[in-house]
Motif scaffolding. Structure first.
Motif, PDB file in Angstrom:
ATOM      1  N   LYS A  40     -10.574  11.039   8.586  1.00  0.00           N
ATOM      2  CA  LYS A  40     -11.020  11.796   9.762  1.00  0.00           C
ATOM      3  C   LYS A  40     -10.014  11.707  10.905  1.00  0.00           C
ATOM      4  O   LYS A  40      -9.988  12.577  11.778  1.00  0.00           O
ATOM      5  N   LYS A  41      -9.197  10.663  10.884  1.00  0.00           N
ATOM      6  CA  LYS A  41      -8.135  10.519  11.887  1.00  0.00           C
ATOM      7  C   LYS A  41      -6.924  11.391  11.544  1.00  0.00           C
ATOM      8  O   LYS A  41      -5.987  11.488  12.331  1.00  0.00           O
ATOM      9  N   GLY A  42      -6.961  11.975  10.365  1.00  0.00           N
ATOM     10  CA  GLY A  42      -5.849  12.820   9.958  1.00  0.00           C
ATOM     11  C   GLY A  42      -4.891  12.174   8.993  1.00  0.00           C
ATOM     12  O   GLY A  42      -3.854  12.747   8.658  1.00  0.00           O
ATOM     13  N   VAL A  43      -5.215  10.969   8.540  1.00  0.00           N
ATOM     14  CA  VAL A  43      -4.350  10.265   7.588  1.00  0.00           C
ATOM     15  C   VAL A  43      -4.907  10.484   6.182  1.00  0.00           C
ATOM     16  O   VAL A  43      -5.957   9.951   5.831  1.00  0.00           O
ATOM     17  N   LYS A  44      -4.216  11.279   5.385  1.00  0.00           N
ATOM     18  CA  LYS A  44      -4.708  11.623   4.055  1.00  0.00           C
ATOM     19  C   LYS A  44      -4.447  10.493   3.067  1.00  0.00           C
ATOM     20  O   LYS A  44      -3.361   9.915   3.050  1.00  0.00           O
ATOM     21  N   PRO A  45      -5.449  10.152   2.244  1.00  0.00           N
ATOM     22  CA  PRO A  45      -5.266   9.069   1.264  1.00  0.00           C
ATOM     23  C   PRO A  45      -4.298   9.463   0.168  1.00  0.00           C
ATOM     24  O   PRO A  45      -4.141  10.646  -0.138  1.00  0.00           O
ATOM     25  N   PRO A  46      -3.638   8.494  -0.463  1.00  0.00           N
ATOM     26  CA  PRO A  46      -2.749   8.790  -1.595  1.00  0.00           C
ATOM     27  C   PRO A  46      -3.543   9.443  -2.728  1.00  0.00           C
ATOM     28  O   PRO A  46      -4.728   9.154  -2.898  1.00  0.00           O
ATOM     29  N   PRO A  47      -2.922  10.320  -3.500  1.00  0.00           N
ATOM     30  CA  PRO A  47      -3.615  11.013  -4.595  1.00  0.00           C
ATOM     31  C   PRO A  47      -3.771  10.137  -5.829  1.00  0.00           C
ATOM     32  O   PRO A  47      -3.207  10.393  -6.892  1.00  0.00           O
ATOM     33  N   CYS A  48      -4.548   9.052  -5.697  1.00  0.00           N
ATOM     34  CA  CYS A  48      -4.792   8.155  -6.824  1.00  0.00           C
ATOM     35  C   CYS A  48      -6.231   7.692  -6.763  1.00  0.00           C
ATOM     36  O   CYS A  48      -6.865   7.746  -5.705  1.00  0.00           O
ATOM     37  N   ASN A  49      -6.748   7.209  -7.895  1.00  0.00           N
ATOM     38  CA  ASN A  49      -8.151   6.809  -7.962  1.00  0.00           C
ATOM     39  C   ASN A  49      -8.280   5.484  -8.702  1.00  0.00           C
ATOM     40  O   ASN A  49      -7.886   5.372  -9.860  1.00  0.00           O
ATOM     41  N   GLY A  50      -8.862   4.494  -8.026  1.00  0.00           N
ATOM     42  CA  GLY A  50      -9.033   3.195  -8.652  1.00  0.00           C
ATOM     43  C   GLY A  50      -7.823   2.296  -8.426  1.00  0.00           C
ATOM     44  O   GLY A  50      -6.708   2.762  -8.179  1.00  0.00           O
ATOM     45  N   LYS A  51      -8.065   0.995  -8.521  1.00  0.00           N
ATOM     46  CA  LYS A  51      -7.024   0.012  -8.218  1.00  0.00           C
ATOM     47  C   LYS A  51      -5.798   0.163  -9.114  1.00  0.00           C
ATOM     48  O   LYS A  51      -4.657   0.193  -8.645  1.00  0.00           O
ATOM     49  N   GLU A  52      -6.028   0.291 -10.412  1.00  0.00           N
ATOM     50  CA  GLU A  52      -4.902   0.356 -11.347  1.00  0.00           C
ATOM     51  C   GLU A  52      -4.048   1.600 -11.113  1.00  0.00           C
ATOM     52  O   GLU A  52      -2.818   1.519 -11.062  1.00  0.00           O
ATOM     53  N   ASP A  53      -4.714   2.739 -10.937  1.00  0.00           N
ATOM     54  CA  ASP A  53      -4.006   3.989 -10.710  1.00  0.00           C
ATOM     55  C   ASP A  53      -3.222   3.940  -9.399  1.00  0.00           C
ATOM     56  O   ASP A  53      -2.056   4.361  -9.328  1.00  0.00           O
ATOM     57  N   CYS A  54      -3.862   3.410  -8.331  1.00  0.00           N
ATOM     58  CA  CYS A  54      -3.201   3.354  -7.026  1.00  0.00           C
ATOM     59  C   CYS A  54      -2.081   2.311  -7.009  1.00  0.00           C
ATOM     60  O   CYS A  54      -1.056   2.508  -6.342  1.00  0.00           O
ATOM     61  N   ASP A  55      -2.269   1.213  -7.724  1.00  0.00           N
ATOM     62  CA  ASP A  55      -1.197   0.220  -7.815  1.00  0.00           C
ATOM     63  C   ASP A  55       0.051   0.842  -8.424  1.00  0.00           C
ATOM     64  O   ASP A  55       1.178   0.612  -7.950  1.00  0.00           O
ATOM     65  N   GLN A  56      -0.151   1.629  -9.470  1.00  0.00           N
ATOM     66  CA  GLN A  56       0.971   2.282 -10.140  1.00  0.00           C
ATOM     67  C   GLN A  56       1.617   3.326  -9.232  1.00  0.00           C
ATOM     68  O   GLN A  56       2.845   3.399  -9.115  1.00  0.00           O
ATOM     69  N   TYR A  57       0.781   4.123  -8.563  1.00  0.00           N
ATOM     70  CA  TYR A  57       1.299   5.173  -7.680  1.00  0.00           C
ATOM     71  C   TYR A  57       2.076   4.572  -6.512  1.00  0.00           C
ATOM     72  O   TYR A  57       3.187   5.011  -6.180  1.00  0.00           O
ATOM     73  N   CYS A  58       1.476   3.555  -5.888  1.00  0.00           N
ATOM     74  CA  CYS A  58       2.065   2.989  -4.674  1.00  0.00           C
ATOM     75  C   CYS A  58       3.257   2.068  -4.960  1.00  0.00           C
ATOM     76  O   CYS A  58       3.992   1.697  -4.032  1.00  0.00           O
ATOM     77  N   SER A  59       3.460   1.694  -6.209  1.00  0.00           N
ATOM     78  CA  SER A  59       4.610   0.848  -6.543  1.00  0.00           C
ATOM     79  C   SER A  59       5.906   1.653  -6.619  1.00  0.00           C
ATOM     80  O   SER A  59       7.001   1.079  -6.651  1.00  0.00           O
ATOM     81  N   GLN A  60       5.776   2.975  -6.609  1.00  0.00           N
ATOM     82  CA  GLN A  60       6.957   3.831  -6.633  1.00  0.00           C
ATOM     83  C   GLN A  60       7.539   3.954  -5.228  1.00  0.00           C
ATOM     84  O   GLN A  60       6.810   4.167  -4.253  1.00  0.00           O
ATOM     85  N   ASP A  61       8.851   3.800  -5.126  1.00  0.00           N
ATOM     86  CA  ASP A  61       9.521   3.753  -3.828  1.00  0.00           C
ATOM     87  C   ASP A  61       9.194   4.957  -2.947  1.00  0.00           C
ATOM     88  O   ASP A  61       8.990   4.806  -1.729  1.00  0.00           O
ATOM     89  N   ASN A  62       9.137   6.142  -3.536  1.00  0.00           N
ATOM     90  CA  ASN A  62       8.903   7.342  -2.727  1.00  0.00           C
ATOM     91  C   ASN A  62       7.462   7.493  -2.259  1.00  0.00           C
ATOM     92  O   ASN A  62       7.146   8.385  -1.471  1.00  0.00           O
ATOM     93  N   HIS A  63       6.573   6.621  -2.730  1.00  0.00           N
ATOM     94  CA  HIS A  63       5.167   6.662  -2.310  1.00  0.00           C
ATOM     95  C   HIS A  63       4.799   5.463  -1.434  1.00  0.00           C
ATOM     96  O   HIS A  63       3.693   5.411  -0.881  1.00  0.00           O
ATOM     97  N   PHE A  64       5.705   4.512  -1.321  1.00  0.00           N
ATOM     98  CA  PHE A  64       5.386   3.238  -0.682  1.00  0.00           C
ATOM     99  C   PHE A  64       4.933   3.425   0.767  1.00  0.00           C
ATOM    100  O   PHE A  64       3.897   2.906   1.189  1.00  0.00           O
ATOM    101  N   GLU A  65       5.712   4.180   1.545  1.00  0.00           N
ATOM    102  CA  GLU A  65       5.391   4.350   2.962  1.00  0.00           C
ATOM    103  C   GLU A  65       4.067   5.084   3.151  1.00  0.00           C
ATOM    104  O   GLU A  65       3.261   4.746   4.022  1.00  0.00           O
ATOM    105  N   GLU A  66       3.820   6.087   2.304  1.00  0.00           N
ATOM    106  CA  GLU A  66       2.566   6.831   2.348  1.00  0.00           C
ATOM    107  C   GLU A  66       1.374   5.901   2.155  1.00  0.00           C
ATOM    108  O   GLU A  66       0.370   5.984   2.887  1.00  0.00           O
ATOM    109  N   CYS A  67       1.477   5.007   1.185  1.00  0.00           N
ATOM    110  CA  CYS A  67       0.376   4.081   0.888  1.00  0.00           C
ATOM    111  C   CYS A  67       0.192   3.055   2.007  1.00  0.00           C
ATOM    112  O   CYS A  67      -0.944   2.725   2.380  1.00  0.00           O
TER     113      CYS A  67
END
Length: 231
Positions: free
Chosen positions: A188-215
């Motif tokens: 609601k503040k305008g910060v969109k969540p990363p496009p991942c679902n669940g701990k395992e999926d988000c861990d994998q997504y956010c471990s990538q360098d180009n997604h790190f800052e977003e997460c």
């Protein structure tokens, strides 16, 4: 997040080669397929399997090639022995269309409970959906996990609707609800969540360098990390 009745009742009940059409390319299946009337491509095989007299051959092929699980094949055969489903539906599409209608939810759950055409765990989830709808909570307009993941992350209002329904249906544990509400506040503040679902999926997504800052930005906005932890 949510299992809807059209999917719960009809998934795996009637094999009309849609699964084959969706997954055949991934299995390196060679044509023509002798077991399926020497069909020469996906369309030809689909047409072959849509004929009732070929159902057993198609179910056997689907199980052998991991297009359907043993449980799905068993459910399909059981449904075939019954003949017709809720509202007289006779195919996956017709059963899904009938059971997607909220007005038919009681009939669809009762049919599944009486015939045992779906696993007990899925039946219990269907009952939860039924109870949530009966309590007046409107379900999100999506029909499967992928579609619901997309819908529930498409906006703050959509995310809130999904959280409310998941809570009403008993699909969220207390801790998960707290985290979901934090994520919603950040959205609601305008910060969109990363496009991942669940701990395992988000861990994998956010471990990538180009997604790190977003997460990191979302984790801080949602209160999952303190400013010190971010630094």
């Amino acid at each position: 997040m949510v299992v809807f009745l059209g999917i719960v009742i009809s998934a795996g009940i009637i094999f009309n080669a849609k699964t084959f059409a969706q997954n055949g390319d991934d299995l390196n299946i060679s044509y023509p397929i002798a077991e399926l009337g020497n069909c020469k491509d996906k369309t030809d095989c689909k047409n072959f399997c849509e004929k009732p007299e070929h159902t057993n051959a198609c179910l056997a092929f689907a199980q052998t090639n991991n297009l359907m699980s043993k449980e799905e094949v068993a459910a399909a055969k059981k449904m075939l022995s019954i003949g017709k489903g809720p509202g007289g539906c006779t195919s996956k599409d017709s059963c899904e269309a009938y059971c997607d209608n909220i007005d038919n939810i009681n009939e669809c759950v009762m049919f599944a409970e009486k015939t045992g055409v779906i696993p007990l765990e899925e039946l219990e989830e269907a009952k939860k959906v039924k109870m949530a709808i009966e309590s007046g909570v409107k379900p999100p307009p999506c029909k499967n996990k992928k579609a619901c993941d997309s819908y529930c992350s498409s906006g703050a209002d959509q995310m809130e609707q999904c959280i409310v329904f998941a809570k009403a249906a008993g699909f969220m544990k207390p801790g998960e609800e707290v985290e979901a509400q934090k994520a919603l506040a950040a959205f609601k503040k305008g910060v969109k969540p990363p496009p991942c679902n669940g701990k395992e999926d988000c861990d994998q997504y956010c471990s990538q360098d180009n997604h790190f800052e977003e997460c990191i930005n979302f984790a801080e906005a949602a209160g999952f990390m303190t400013s010190e932890e971010v630094q």
